[in-house]
Write an enzyme that holds these catalytic residues in place. Sequence first.
Site, PDB file in Angstrom:
ATOM      1  N   GLU A   1      36.736  39.511  49.257  1.00 11.75           N
ATOM      2  CA  GLU A   1      37.820  39.920  50.148  1.00 11.75           C
ATOM      3  C   GLU A   1      38.361  41.313  49.828  1.00 11.75           C
ATOM      4  OE1 GLU A   1      37.441  38.187  52.454  1.00 11.75           O
ATOM      5  OE2 GLU A   1      38.674  36.387  52.570  1.00 11.75           O
TER       6      GLU A   1
ATOM      7  N   HIS B   1      37.819  33.383  41.885  1.00 13.66           N
ATOM      8  CA  HIS B   1      36.953  32.587  42.762  1.00 13.66           C
ATOM      9  C   HIS B   1      36.719  31.227  42.131  1.00 13.66           C
ATOM     10  CE1 HIS B   1      33.609  31.457  45.365  1.00 13.66           C
ATOM     11  NE2 HIS B   1      34.091  32.363  46.199  1.00 13.66           N
TER      12      HIS B   1
HETATM   13  N1  ACO Z   1      45.617  36.312  40.546  1.00 10.77           N
HETATM   14  C1  ACO Z   1      46.319  35.823  39.492  1.00 10.77           C
HETATM   15  N2  ACO Z   1      46.034  34.656  38.896  1.00 10.77           N
HETATM   16  C2  ACO Z   1      44.992  33.966  39.371  1.00 10.77           C
HETATM   17  C3  ACO Z   1      44.205  34.424  40.439  1.00 10.77           C
HETATM   18  C4  ACO Z   1      44.561  35.642  41.031  1.00 10.77           C
HETATM   19  N3  ACO Z   1      43.869  36.133  42.056  1.00 10.77           N
HETATM   20  N4  ACO Z   1      43.238  33.515  40.693  1.00 10.77           N
HETATM   21  C5  ACO Z   1      43.423  32.520  39.806  1.00 10.77           C
HETATM   22  N5  ACO Z   1      44.471  32.791  39.013  1.00 10.77           N
HETATM   23  C6  ACO Z   1      45.002  31.971  37.928  1.00 10.77           C
HETATM   24  C7  ACO Z   1      45.695  30.749  38.493  1.00 10.77           C
HETATM   25  O1  ACO Z   1      47.053  30.996  38.756  1.00 10.77           O
HETATM   26  C8  ACO Z   1      45.502  29.739  37.399  1.00 10.77           C
HETATM   27  O2  ACO Z   1      46.469  29.977  36.405  1.00 10.77           O
HETATM   28  P1  ACO Z   1      47.182  28.735  35.635  1.00 10.77           P
HETATM   29  O3  ACO Z   1      46.062  28.016  34.951  1.00 10.77           O
HETATM   30  O4  ACO Z   1      48.136  29.397  34.695  1.00 10.77           O
HETATM   31  O5  ACO Z   1      47.826  27.920  36.717  1.00 10.77           O
HETATM   32  C9  ACO Z   1      44.139  30.121  36.799  1.00 10.77           C
HETATM   33  O6  ACO Z   1      43.906  31.482  37.147  1.00 10.77           O
HETATM   34  C10 ACO Z   1      43.005  29.283  37.317  1.00 10.77           C
HETATM   35  O7  ACO Z   1      42.988  29.365  38.716  1.00 10.77           O
HETATM   36  P2  ACO Z   1      42.588  28.159  39.666  1.00 10.77           P
HETATM   37  O8  ACO Z   1      43.798  27.759  40.442  1.00 10.77           O
HETATM   38  O9  ACO Z   1      41.887  27.098  38.902  1.00 10.77           O
HETATM   39  O10 ACO Z   1      41.560  28.832  40.581  1.00 10.77           O
HETATM   40  P3  ACO Z   1      40.914  28.165  41.850  1.00 10.77           P
HETATM   41  O11 ACO Z   1      39.471  28.001  41.595  1.00 10.77           O
HETATM   42  O12 ACO Z   1      41.632  26.959  42.292  1.00 10.77           O
HETATM   43  O13 ACO Z   1      41.233  29.283  42.923  1.00 10.77           O
HETATM   44  C11 ACO Z   1      41.100  31.141  44.291  1.00 10.77           C
HETATM   45  C12 ACO Z   1      40.310  30.210  43.400  1.00 10.77           C
HETATM   46  C13 ACO Z   1      41.891  30.311  45.315  1.00 10.77           C
HETATM   47  C14 ACO Z   1      40.164  32.056  45.034  1.00 10.77           C
HETATM   48  C15 ACO Z   1      42.085  31.964  43.411  1.00 10.77           C
HETATM   49  O14 ACO Z   1      41.356  32.734  42.467  1.00 10.77           O
HETATM   50  C16 ACO Z   1      43.010  32.831  44.226  1.00 10.77           C
HETATM   51  O15 ACO Z   1      44.045  32.348  44.680  1.00 10.77           O
HETATM   52  N6  ACO Z   1      42.656  34.138  44.480  1.00 10.77           N
HETATM   53  C17 ACO Z   1      43.465  34.999  45.300  1.00 10.77           C
HETATM   54  C18 ACO Z   1      43.178  34.745  46.776  1.00 10.77           C
HETATM   55  C19 ACO Z   1      41.814  35.260  47.195  1.00 10.77           C
HETATM   56  O16 ACO Z   1      41.410  36.355  46.842  1.00 10.77           O
HETATM   57  N7  ACO Z   1      41.134  34.427  48.002  1.00 10.77           N
HETATM   58  C20 ACO Z   1      39.808  34.763  48.521  1.00 10.77           C
HETATM   59  C21 ACO Z   1      38.738  34.007  47.803  1.00 10.77           C
HETATM   60  S1  ACO Z   1      37.110  34.442  48.383  1.00 10.77           S
HETATM   61  C22 ACO Z   1      36.926  33.552  49.811  1.00 10.77           C
HETATM   62  O17 ACO Z   1      37.470  32.507  49.990  1.00 10.77           O
HETATM   63  C23 ACO Z   1      36.077  34.088  50.890  1.00 10.77           C
END
Ligand code: ACO
Length: 360
Positions: free
Chosen positions: A302, A245
């Site tokens: 989610e 998140h």
């Molecule tokens: N699985 C694996 N790796 C992840 C995940 C995940 N679910 N979430 C973040 N990471 C990793 C990223 O790849 C990134 O790695 P890197 O630094 O090597 O590139 C690192 O963790 C940091 O992630 P960010 O991109 O900075 O996270 P951001 O805050 O932009 O994204 C998000 C948040 C979009 C929710 C992300 O965690 C994600 O894609 N989750 C999966 C999709 C999801 O569950 N979405 C629902 C969110 S809740 C809602 O919107 C109601």
Amino acid sequence: MTDGLDGVIAAETRLSMVDGVGGRLVIRGHDVESLVDGPRFETVLALLWDGLLPELPSTDDLGRALGAARETVFDRLAARLALVSDLSPMDALRALIAQLPDGDDLDTALQLVAAPAVLTSALARVCSGEAPIAPEPDREHAADMLAMLGRPADEDRTRALAAYMAVVSDHGLNASTFAARVVASTRAGLTSAVTAGLGALKGPLHGGAPGPVIDMLDAIGTADRAEAWLEAALDRGERLMGFGHRIYRVRDPRADALKRVISERLGTASGHRIELARAVETAALGALQRRKPDRPLDVNVEFYTALLLEGLGFASEDFTCVFAAGRIAGWIAHAVEQVAGGRLIRPQSHYIGPMPSRAA
Ligand code: ACO
């Protein structure tokens, strides 16, 4: 410049507070956990809209007005369902809602809230070759949504759906709410603002995640396969849906609120699925911790949304539409709040492209 506007405060709001470190969500003075113990969605609507929409009636009258709005939406749009039945459910929902009048009054707001409840159920039925079921205006909103889908609307299932919609009704300046506020800041109508919210919500990084959570559980199949499957997905560079998140650095409080609703309201019906989900959650948290020790990645709303909506009989491709049916209350409240107190939202970009060459 802040990538993804991370940490930027872009609005003041009285609607909700997200504490990502403490793992707390407060909606208009109420901890989110307190909203899952029984209130109707109509009550949450009254809470969110209080003081924002003029002539807001008492909760009972608001429920009656919302029931009438479900009828209006059904009468207005049922004939157009077939025209969009080849689109994905979210695209179809957006196309139909965009046809509502673009006003800024209570009538418009109520039709917009009624629309995803009526249309999600009606579209699901039309797409599977069944006739849509007309709303019954005297029913509680959540019960009518289940009934329009042709599913039982007993007390436990109604409470479960109402609790879900309350839990997702608002959540600070998330991507879809920000989109709605940007459009509202131009003084376009509520329908325009909501349509922008729907567009943002659809994406898999936001409200499109719970469908893929079900795909993941189906692909894993049994608890003993969880770790190997998740490691392979991470090796391929995939993100695990339902984890991570932008704001929360701890467990998303909504996930545990929904987990409790599932065990209290749908317990035996979802028993096997819950066991698998718990095993997948444990394996995923371990794998994410090993791979990203410096970036706390925990379960988000989610993951348990997927289980709850599946338990209620919604198809996974409709999950984001059901999310919209709850979040739309917050989009409207934010849009009205933005118009009442905010300026046009117009940030700047930093140009990094080429400049025209100057004549010598
Ligand atoms: N699985 C694996 N790796 C992840 C995940 C995940 N679910 N979430 C973040 N990471 C990793 C990223 O790849 C990134 O790695 P890197 O630094 O090597 O590139 C690192 O963790 C940091 O992630 P960010 O991109 O900075 O996270 P951001 O805050 O932009 O994204 C998000 C948040 C979009 C929710 C992300 O965690 C994600 O894609 N989750 C999966 C999709 C999801 O569950 N979405 C629902 C969110 S809740 C809602 O919107 C109601």
